[in-house]
Write a protein that holds these residues in place. Structure first.
Motif, PDB file in Angstrom:
ATOM      1  N   LYS A   1      -5.367   1.334  -3.426  1.00 28.11           N
ATOM      2  CA  LYS A   1      -4.991   1.024  -2.040  1.00 28.11           C
ATOM      3  C   LYS A   1      -5.764  -0.192  -1.553  1.00 28.11           C
ATOM      4  O   LYS A   1      -6.953  -0.347  -1.854  1.00 28.11           O
ATOM      5  CB  LYS A   1      -5.303   2.219  -1.120  1.00 28.11           C
ATOM      6  CG  LYS A   1      -4.464   3.461  -1.388  1.00 28.11           C
ATOM      7  CD  LYS A   1      -3.061   3.311  -0.832  1.00 28.11           C
ATOM      8  CE  LYS A   1      -2.238   4.575  -1.048  1.00 28.11           C
ATOM      9  NZ  LYS A   1      -0.857   4.406  -0.561  1.00 28.11           N
TER      10      LYS A   1
ATOM     11  N   ASP B   1       0.822  -1.221   0.000  1.00 31.26           N
ATOM     12  CA  ASP B   1       0.000   0.000   0.000  1.00 31.26           C
ATOM     13  C   ASP B   1       0.850   1.262   0.000  1.00 31.26           C
ATOM     14  O   ASP B   1       0.478   2.277  -0.594  1.00 31.26           O
ATOM     15  CB  ASP B   1      -0.908   0.012   1.237  1.00 31.26           C
ATOM     16  CG  ASP B   1      -2.375  -0.076   0.868  1.00 31.26           C
ATOM     17  OD1 ASP B   1      -2.681  -0.460  -0.279  1.00 31.26           O
ATOM     18  OD2 ASP B   1      -3.224   0.228   1.719  1.00 31.26           O
TER      19      ASP B   1
ATOM     20  N   GLN C   1      -8.244   1.806   3.305  1.00 26.53           N
ATOM     21  CA  GLN C   1      -8.556   3.226   3.381  1.00 26.53           C
ATOM     22  C   GLN C   1      -9.143   3.496   4.764  1.00 26.53           C
ATOM     23  O   GLN C   1      -9.632   2.590   5.436  1.00 26.53           O
ATOM     24  CB  GLN C   1      -9.537   3.658   2.292  1.00 26.53           C
ATOM     25  CG  GLN C   1     -10.955   3.138   2.467  1.00 26.53           C
ATOM     26  CD  GLN C   1     -11.934   3.748   1.464  1.00 26.53           C
ATOM     27  OE1 GLN C   1     -11.542   4.304   0.446  1.00 26.53           O
ATOM     28  NE2 GLN C   1     -13.221   3.643   1.758  1.00 26.53           N
TER      29      GLN C   1
END
Length: 804
Positions: free
Chosen positions: A446, A414, A449
């Motif tokens: 990603k 990430d 989050q």
């Protein structure tokens, strides 16, 4: 300890007292849970037993194996138990005489040798004696859980699962929970909750696949390095430099960790995985390189055999040197300092997530190594979904809790971005499954989050973000910082935790307490008094705080800026007093190292919510000063509050004097209660460090709800010359006995003067401010002394105390 159906675990049977079994029993003792620890009966007498006239029927002989194992575990370092008094919570016995006692146990955990025939024999006995409804589990790391349940009764199979602790159980928080197809889902849910809340574990639900999650990924990572090291012409010490703290991993890195764990353990797991994984796309990496096979033949298994990848030798002058193994020649040689330009570029990058991109872009061997390692890791974990887990967060949680990684594989990915990770992985010749390669096309860059302070993960089936269930009820400051920060500077932040509670978070290097942190503490209390109900002082760094900013003190003392130093000390004292005398409750939530000034903050809290692994003490003597931020005053005050009658007074004061003079550090929160740093009936312990801030917030709310009022500034008694005389005798004896240097005696006399309340002719009631002024005066005096400056300089340069 109950669930919706009121299930309780009041007593546990641990079957097998080896390295894991004995330490599981000790960690149960840490959690306040009594256990029955059983093992086999010896088949022959020792020479000592024969001399004593004992027989194979003697109880002492029959319980020898279990008692010796437990004794060895208790003596091990670091200690597996929070306090020696907890050992009494363990009852020992043997399989032949005491197996019937498991009928009184609510959970039976098997931890015998890794052979299914032996385990099945043990479970035959368990079937005979357990009470219906009791939970049975295996701590195996290599045998499929479902195989052990074959042929068992329905009640046994419904209550049977894997509970895989990582060694040592006190320090490694991972507990893998592995159900079989027959395990009652309610039992799984119970253990996920109970292990988290009552054992302080990060509980990770695993599928019944070889080595489960953490060892499958972790051993893959180690074996990949074993294969890469010679291909790339790297040395043992270079690999350990590349795979330690710079990556957010333990200092022991790769090869040192292998030595500590034992190469035989690693070989056993790797061989098992090679046999069990015929369809694993990177199976060949589990095949042992030739140098590992030769080390095994030579019995070079690490610390347990005296040599492995490293070997300590004694020099003629009595000193020691640690040699490293040349993997090409298999000869030990002097270590060479590992240096790489890429690592130099990361020195000023404090944020780990910002470091990864720099590492993979390096144009030296380090950069090449990181590109190869990350690519192999990304490919491997992507292919393990959904084989070993349906959810990515379980893999990250397992690696953090089981192997001490600051970031799990998908969290590292990430930090680079999904597309960048895909590009990197393919550039190194590795493949990726479709579920990953589809994500960028859907606009997903990603895996995680954060929304409204809650972290979400990408569901691989729906490609939608979903709340992480494992973080329910857990506060993570990183997830709240962007939306809930009310005030901040470079060293401190005030964050709204909700429900009227603020958190004051340190952000300085090593969480040292300089002017920026003190400003933040004062600002947080000010804001809370205006508009909130309470304050928590905590952070989620490696340690709560290592104390005051020593470099700042040193520079002021060297420059003889004594007025400025006096002001700085008074600012610290005023801050801890502001913390105590405010109109809202202040809860301090320490963890890890809580030293010097960090301990002084704890001592002035309205209440403390401490992580079980809190190492607390007033260590200022090590740098040639006394505690100057209220610590000396507070232990003197607490001595006065404990006075019952005259013959107790001096004993209590002496006890607290020696804590400071010997820089005594509590090695657990439990021991901090025993030392008097924490207060029984007021302060609390969180076994699960992840829940520390949530627990502290709840404690602050409970104080506010109870109608918190600010403490009154009562005076207390100091003993004057009576105490000074006692201290003088003790200090003289310490010097005469060779336990203290002349300069340490000088320091101790300064401390004695403060704790006596000065040269008073009789016991006198004094204010806290009176003692704070004496404390500050003594601190300033010591800062003018050359030997104190030598001590501070030595600590700043070496990280170790100097005795001069």
């Amino acid at each position: 300890m109950n669930t919706s159906k009121n299930r309780w675990i009041k007593k546990v049977a641990v079957l097998g007292s080896g390295i894991m079994g004995s330490r599981i029993a000790l960690h149960l003792a840490n959690a306040g849970i009594p256990s029955l620890l059983l093992d086999i009966v010896p088949k022959e007498l020792t020479p000592d037993e024969e001399k004593k006239g004992l027989t194979l029927q003697s109880k002492e002989v029959r319980n020898r194996i279990v008692n010796q194992s437990l004794t060895n575990a208790i003596k091990s370092n670091p200690s597996p138990v929070y306090s020696q008094k907890f050992v009494s919570r363990i009852e020992t016995g043997n399989f032949e005489d005491d197996m019937h006692k498991i009928k009184d146990c609510d959970w039976i955990v098997e931890a015998v040798v890794e052979r299914i025939d032996i385990k099945k024999t043990i479970f035959d006995q368990v079937e005979k004696h357990r009470k219906p409804g009791s939970i049975i589990s295996s701590n195996t790391s290599g045998i499929p859980i479902h195989l052990m349940a074959e042929g068992r009764s329905e009640d046994f199979r419904r209550h049977f699962l894997g509970t895989h602790f990582f060694n040592p159980p006190r320090y490694l928080p991972l507990l893998e929970i592995i159900p079989t197809p027959h395990t009652d889902p309610e039992i799984v849910d119970f253990f996920m909750h109970w292990g988290d809340r009552y054992l302080g574990k990060t509980t990770v639900l695993c599928k019944d696949t070889p080595a489960f999650i953490a060892n499958r990924v972790g051993v893959f990572g180690i074996m990949a390095i074993f294969h890469a090291v010679r291909d790339m012409g790297l040395t043992v010490e270079e690999i350990d430099k590349l795979t330690g703290p710079v990556l957010g991993r333990p200092k022991s890195a790769t090869f040192r960790t292998a030595d500590v764990v034992g190469l035989d353990t690693l070989i056993h797991v790797a061989n098992g995985l090679y046999q069990a994984l015929p369809h694993d796309e990177q199976r060949e990496l589990f095949r042992l390189p030739d140098f590992i096979q030769k080390m095994q033949q030579n019995n070079w298994l690490g610390d347990k055999t005296g040599q492995g990848f490293y070997k300590k030798i004694k020099n003629p002058d009595g000193s020691s040197t640690i040699l490293s193994l040349d993997l090409n020649t298999l000869e030990y040689k002097e270590q060479k300092k590992a240096k790489f330009p890429t690592l130099e570029q990361t020195k000023n990058i404090d944020q780990l997530s910002d470091r990864y991109r720099v590492l993979i872009e390096g144009q030296d061997k380090a950069g090449e190594f990181y590109r190869r390692s990350f690519a192999a890791l990304f490919s491997y974990v992507a292919h393990r979904i959904p084989e070993i887990s349906d959810e990515i967060y379980r893999i990250d949680a397992a690696m953090r809790a089981g192997f001490g990684w600051e970031h799990g594989p998908f969290e590292i990915w990430d930090a680079l971005g999904i597309s960048k990770g895909i590009e990197l992985t393919r550039s190194q010749g590795y493949t990726l499954p479709e579920w990953v390669t589809q994500l960028p096309a859907k606009g997903i860059e990603k895996f995680y989050q954060t929304t409204s302070g809650t972290q979400q993960y990408i569901d691989i089936n729906t490609h939608q973000y979903t709340n992480r269930p494992d973080l329910k009820g857990i506060i993570i400051l990183d997830h709240r910082r962007s939306t809930s920060t009310l005030w901040s500077n470079s060293e401190c932040a005030v964050i709204d935790l909700g429900d009227g509670i603020l958190n004051i978070e340190f952000r300085s290097k090593m969480n040292t307490l300089g002017s920026g942190v003190l400003a933040g503490i004062n600002k947080g209390i000010e804001l809370a008094e205006k508009s909130f109900r309470g304050v928590v002082i905590s952070n989620q760094g490696t340690n709560f705080s290592v104390g005051a900013n020593l470099m700042m003190v040193y520079m002021m003392a060297v420059e003889q800026e004594y007025d400025e130093l006096n002001f700085a000390i008074k600012y610290f004292q005023d801050t801890v007093m502001r913390l105590r005398y405010s109109h809202i409750p202040v809860v301090v939530a320490p963890h890890g190292m809580t030293l010097g000034g960090g301990c002084e903050l704890v001592l002035h809290a309205d209440a403390v919510q401490a992580a079980a692994e809190t190492y607390m003490g007033l260590v200022e003597f090590g740098v040639g000063v006394i505690p100057g931020g209220g610590g000396t005053k507070e232990l003197t005050r607490r001595s006065a509050l404990r006075y019952i009658k005259d013959d107790i007074e001096l004993n209590v004061l002496r006890e607290n004097f020696y804590k400071i003079a010997t820089a005594k550090v509590a090695t657990s929160a439990t021991e901090a209660f025993e030392f008097g740093y924490l207060i029984e009936g007021r302060d609390r312990i969180s076994l699960n460090k992840n829940r520390l801030i949530s627990d502290a917030k709840n404690l602050a709310i409970s104080l506010a709800d109870a109608g918190y009022t600010m403490p009154t500034r009562d005076k207390f008694k100091v003993l004057g010359r009576t105490a000074l005389g006692m201290f003088a005798v003790g200090i003289h004896q310490m010097v005469e006995g060779g336990y203290a240097t002349e300069y340490e005696a000088h320091m101790a006399n300064k401390l004695a003067y403060v704790m006596a309340g000065g040269d008073l002719s009789e016991p006198t009631l004094v204010s806290e401010q009176y003692l704070l002024d004496l404390e500050r005066e003594a601190f300033l005096h010591l800062c003018t002394q050359r030997k104190t400056l030598e001590r501070i300089h030595h600590m700043l340069n070496t990280g170790k105390p100097l005795r001069n």
